[in-house]
Design a protein around this motif. Structure first.
Motif, PDB file in Angstrom:
ATOM      1  N   LYS A   1       0.806  -1.221   0.000  1.00 38.17           N
ATOM      2  CA  LYS A   1       0.000   0.000   0.000  1.00 38.17           C
ATOM      3  C   LYS A   1       0.845   1.279   0.000  1.00 38.17           C
ATOM      4  O   LYS A   1       0.362   2.342  -0.388  1.00 38.17           O
ATOM      5  N   ASP A   2       2.115   1.192   0.417  1.00 39.04           N
ATOM      6  CA  ASP A   2       2.977   2.377   0.415  1.00 39.04           C
ATOM      7  C   ASP A   2       3.802   2.492  -0.861  1.00 39.04           C
ATOM      8  O   ASP A   2       4.649   3.383  -0.977  1.00 39.04           O
ATOM      9  N   ASN A   3       3.586   1.595  -1.832  1.00 44.54           N
ATOM     10  CA  ASN A   3       4.312   1.610  -3.114  1.00 44.54           C
ATOM     11  C   ASN A   3       5.827   1.558  -2.938  1.00 44.54           C
ATOM     12  O   ASN A   3       6.578   2.000  -3.810  1.00 44.54           O
ATOM     13  N   THR A   4       6.281   1.021  -1.829  1.00 42.43           N
ATOM     14  CA  THR A   4       7.711   0.935  -1.562  1.00 42.43           C
ATOM     15  C   THR A   4       8.241  -0.440  -1.927  1.00 42.43           C
ATOM     16  O   THR A   4       7.744  -1.450  -1.422  1.00 42.43           O
ATOM     17  N   GLN A   5       9.237  -0.464  -2.805  1.00 45.94           N
ATOM     18  CA  GLN A   5       9.931  -1.704  -3.129  1.00 45.94           C
ATOM     19  C   GLN A   5      11.091  -1.855  -2.152  1.00 45.94           C
ATOM     20  O   GLN A   5      11.939  -0.979  -2.044  1.00 45.94           O
ATOM     21  N   THR A   6      11.131  -2.954  -1.432  1.00 41.64           N
ATOM     22  CA  THR A   6      12.182  -3.180  -0.443  1.00 41.64           C
ATOM     23  C   THR A   6      13.181  -4.216  -0.949  1.00 41.64           C
ATOM     24  O   THR A   6      12.974  -4.884  -1.951  1.00 41.64           O
ATOM     25  N   ILE A   7      14.294  -4.335  -0.241  1.00 41.25           N
ATOM     26  CA  ILE A   7      15.348  -5.326  -0.496  1.00 41.25           C
ATOM     27  C   ILE A   7      15.865  -5.204  -1.927  1.00 41.25           C
ATOM     28  O   ILE A   7      15.982  -6.182  -2.674  1.00 41.25           O
TER      29      ILE A   7
ATOM     30  N   THR B   1       5.750   0.938   5.872  1.00 45.93           N
ATOM     31  CA  THR B   1       5.928   2.330   6.310  1.00 45.93           C
ATOM     32  C   THR B   1       5.072   2.674   7.515  1.00 45.93           C
ATOM     33  O   THR B   1       5.574   3.125   8.536  1.00 45.93           O
ATOM     34  N   SER B   2       3.776   2.476   7.399  1.00 44.34           N
ATOM     35  CA  SER B   2       2.837   2.736   8.491  1.00 44.34           C
ATOM     36  C   SER B   2       1.518   2.058   8.150  1.00 44.34           C
ATOM     37  O   SER B   2       1.362   1.502   7.047  1.00 44.34           O
ATOM     38  N   GLN B   3       0.558   2.128   9.058  1.00 45.25           N
ATOM     39  CA  GLN B   3      -0.735   1.488   8.791  1.00 45.25           C
ATOM     40  C   GLN B   3      -1.487   2.170   7.665  1.00 45.25           C
ATOM     41  O   GLN B   3      -2.355   1.567   7.023  1.00 45.25           O
ATOM     42  N   THR B   4      -1.164   3.422   7.351  1.00 45.73           N
ATOM     43  CA  THR B   4      -1.815   4.130   6.250  1.00 45.73           C
ATOM     44  C   THR B   4      -0.984   4.097   4.971  1.00 45.73           C
ATOM     45  O   THR B   4      -1.483   4.404   3.895  1.00 45.73           O
ATOM     46  N   GLY B   5       0.307   3.810   5.107  1.00 43.92           N
ATOM     47  CA  GLY B   5       1.206   3.840   3.963  1.00 43.92           C
ATOM     48  C   GLY B   5       1.938   5.152   3.803  1.00 43.92           C
ATOM     49  O   GLY B   5       2.768   5.289   2.904  1.00 43.92           O
ATOM     50  N   PHE B   6       1.686   6.135   4.687  1.00 45.91           N
ATOM     51  CA  PHE B   6       2.345   7.441   4.618  1.00 45.91           C
ATOM     52  C   PHE B   6       3.354   7.564   5.765  1.00 45.91           C
ATOM     53  O   PHE B   6       3.072   7.172   6.907  1.00 45.91           O
ATOM     54  N   SER B   7       4.503   8.141   5.464  1.00 44.92           N
ATOM     55  CA  SER B   7       5.569   8.225   6.464  1.00 44.92           C
ATOM     56  C   SER B   7       5.352   9.341   7.477  1.00 44.92           C
ATOM     57  O   SER B   7       6.021   9.365   8.516  1.00 44.92           O
ATOM     58  N   ASN B   8       4.441  10.271   7.213  1.00 43.25           N
ATOM     59  CA  ASN B   8       4.219  11.390   8.139  1.00 43.25           C
ATOM     60  C   ASN B   8       3.002  11.174   9.033  1.00 43.25           C
ATOM     61  O   ASN B   8       2.576  12.095   9.724  1.00 43.25           O
ATOM     62  N   ASP B   9       2.433   9.962   9.026  1.00 41.88           N
ATOM     63  CA  ASP B   9       1.313   9.655   9.918  1.00 41.88           C
ATOM     64  C   ASP B   9       1.826   9.007  11.202  1.00 41.88           C
ATOM     65  O   ASP B   9       2.831   8.280  11.190  1.00 41.88           O
TER      66      ASP B   9
ATOM     67  N   ALA C   1      18.633  -2.400  -4.223  1.00 45.72           N
ATOM     68  CA  ALA C   1      19.309  -1.145  -4.520  1.00 45.72           C
ATOM     69  C   ALA C   1      19.098  -0.748  -5.972  1.00 45.72           C
ATOM     70  O   ALA C   1      19.513   0.322  -6.393  1.00 45.72           O
ATOM     71  N   SER C   2      18.439  -1.620  -6.755  1.00 38.53           N
ATOM     72  CA  SER C   2      18.159  -1.332  -8.158  1.00 38.53           C
ATOM     73  C   SER C   2      16.882  -0.523  -8.318  1.00 38.53           C
ATOM     74  O   SER C   2      16.794   0.335  -9.197  1.00 38.53           O
ATOM     75  N   MET C   3      15.879  -0.805  -7.476  1.00 40.84           N
ATOM     76  CA  MET C   3      14.577  -0.134  -7.571  1.00 40.84           C
ATOM     77  C   MET C   3      14.044   0.150  -6.174  1.00 40.84           C
ATOM     78  O   MET C   3      14.169  -0.689  -5.289  1.00 40.84           O
ATOM     79  N   GLY C   4      13.443   1.326  -5.998  1.00 38.23           N
ATOM     80  CA  GLY C   4      12.918   1.701  -4.700  1.00 38.23           C
ATOM     81  C   GLY C   4      11.413   1.861  -4.634  1.00 38.23           C
ATOM     82  O   GLY C   4      10.858   2.050  -3.556  1.00 38.23           O
ATOM     83  N   ARG C   5      10.742   1.782  -5.778  1.00 38.11           N
ATOM     84  CA  ARG C   5       9.298   1.998  -5.815  1.00 38.11           C
ATOM     85  C   ARG C   5       8.629   0.870  -6.599  1.00 38.11           C
ATOM     86  O   ARG C   5       9.264   0.202  -7.417  1.00 38.11           O
ATOM     87  N   SER C   6       7.327   0.687  -6.338  1.00 44.01           N
ATOM     88  CA  SER C   6       6.575  -0.346  -7.034  1.00 44.01           C
ATOM     89  C   SER C   6       5.224   0.195  -7.469  1.00 44.01           C
ATOM     90  O   SER C   6       4.687   1.134  -6.869  1.00 44.01           O
ATOM     91  N   ASN C   7       4.709  -0.395  -8.556  1.00 37.65           N
ATOM     92  CA  ASN C   7       3.379  -0.073  -9.064  1.00 37.65           C
ATOM     93  C   ASN C   7       3.220   1.406  -9.414  1.00 37.65           C
ATOM     94  O   ASN C   7       2.151   1.988  -9.252  1.00 37.65           O
TER      95      ASN C   7
END
Length: 446
Positions: A74-80, A413-421, A82-88
């Motif tokens: 839900k946070d569109n973050t690709q983990t693990i 990231t968080s339950q909402t997917g936003f880092s500032n929540d 170093a080639s890509m950091g985002r998804s979808n």
């Protein structure tokens, strides 16, 4: 030519003295097929003097991708990775311009860069917290910057100082140069840049050895009173085979809050790339090659035992080219074992609840229970390359780990997917043992 993650350059040898051509290592070798090397054979952004000697070579690079993670975090973050950091979503991974000069034996190199990959790589550099007048913000827009001099000794002796692409590993920091878009895990876990000085020596036409003095393991600054030391060795008996062996030794961590660590790090990798078929004019199969890259390293000292803090892994790739090298297909399998996870990516950001308590995830709990991190990865990559300057790439990747490690639908990231929540105290990062991805990448290089 253009330095890659494997740290190899021959353009510095292309100099003339008293109208006599200097000895050039690997002269007339076709190196464009090698995993981790630039495939360009033509460099249109070249400035020459009246005698025809090259003064400057310019380069422009743009690389973008759409990475579809089947878990749809839900946070569109690709983990693990170093080639890509985002998804979808669509992402500009890297945009870079640079110039290189080897005019009259003077070596100069300046590459500037921007893009999402910078944040993944440079922001993990904790050495910039040692002292003042430091920070990744000062340097992360510089991909590479070096000055040096070439001496006409045997097939060449180069002395350089600056920021360099790492010599550790086979695959390149520039994804276009690799046979696969997602790097092997052994290459993703190892450095992409160094700051320091190096001596390159070419005693014969087909052998190169390098000595490095470094601030540290992928650091702009130093963790220790002593510098890191490195060695890189390349042997190419002909243009169909490349053998390499690289070594690193240094101190690269902090112990506690007030003391410098005495933990020493050793790392070694070796690789072989072999082209066993070549018929570039063929409309069917035009080239065939494979590569293997092996890694072993450990940390020890100051209470840390190597048997609990080591990394080992390998990556085996097979590549076929078709239609006069305009189509390429690569299949790769790789694995990494990293007890103690001292080189591994953190699968989720360190988060705290509303009371300031750190929220542990299943990965932390699994390692605390004594499980060693093990990852396997399989990729299949299809490239369409209408010319030297353009690549369209479609890649499927599958990964599996022995502990929950990859992002699930709930994100990291968080339950909402936003880092500032604010973090819900009952929330934990959603980690899974398997991952499936489909990536479309387009890149341009001139």
């Amino acid at each position: 030519m253009i330095l890659s993650h494997a740290g190899f350059s021959t353009r510095a040898q292309e100099v003339k003295k008293d109208s006599v051509k200097t000895k050039i290592p690997f002269e007339n070798y076709d190196l464009t097929w090698i995993n981790g090397q630039n495939r360009q054979s033509d460099f249109p952004l070249t400035l020459k003097d009246k005698s025809g000697q090259t003064i400057l070579t310019g380069v422009a690079l743009v690389d973008g991708y759409f990475n579809y993670n089947f878990a749809r975090p839900k946070d569109n973050t690709q983990t693990i990775s170093a080639s890509m950091g985002r998804s979808n979503e669509f992402s500009l991974n890297q945009a870079s311009i640079g110039i290189e000069s080897n005019y009259k034996n003077v070596i100069g190199r300046l590459w500037l860069q921007t893009g999402s990959m910078l944040h993944i790589v440079q922001e993990t550099d904790g050495s910039v917290t040692r002292g003042r007048n430091t920070g990744t913000g000062n340097l992360k827009l510089i991909r590479e910057a070096a000055a040096g001099y070439h001496f006409d000794v045997n097939y060449g002796l180069n002395v350089e100082m600056g920021i360099f692409m790492s010599y550790i590993g086979l695959e390149s920091y520039v994804l276009q140069e690799n046979w696969s878009y997602q790097r092997s895990m052994v290459c993703d876990f190892t450095p992409f840049y160094f700051q320091g000085a190096r001596l390159q020596y070419f005693p014969t036409k087909n052998f190169k050895t390098e000595l490095w003095i470094l601030n540290g393991w992928q650091t702009y600054n130093s963790w220790s009173k002593n510098p890191g030391l490195g060695s890189s060795n390349y042997y190419r008996p002909n243009d169909n085979i490349q053998l390499a062996a690289n070594f690193y030794y240094g101190t690269d961590s902090k112990s506690g809050t007030n003391t410098l660590s005495k933990v020493k790090r050793f790392h070694h990798d070796d690789s072989m790339v072999y082209r066993y078929y070549k018929n570039k004019a063929a409309k069917g199969l035009s080239q065939a090659a494979f590569s293997i890259n092996n890694h072993y390293g450990f940390q020890s000292g100051d209470g840390v035992k190597a048997k609990n803090n080591y990394m080992t892994g390998s990556a085996l790739s097979s590549r076929l080219w078709f239609a006069q090298n305009k189509i390429g297909w690569t299949v790769r399998g790789d694995f990494v074992s990293n007890p103690g996870a001292y080189l591994a990516f953190n699968p989720a950001a360190t988060v705290s609840d509303n009371n300031g308590n750190v929220v542990l995830n299943d990965y932390d709990n699994a390692l605390a229970a004594g499980n060693n991190l093990k990852i396997t990865q399989l990729t299949s990559t299809l490239d369409y390359m209408p010319n030297d300057f353009m690549t369209f790439r479609l890649e499927y990747g599958y990964r599996k780990s022995n502990v929950p490690y990859f992002a699930g639908p709930g994100g990291t990231t968080s339950q909402t997917g936003f880092s500032n929540d604010s973090i819900d105290p009952t929330w934990k990062p959603d980690l899974r043992k398997q991952e499936n991805r489909l990536t479309l990448a387009v890149n341009f290089r001139l």
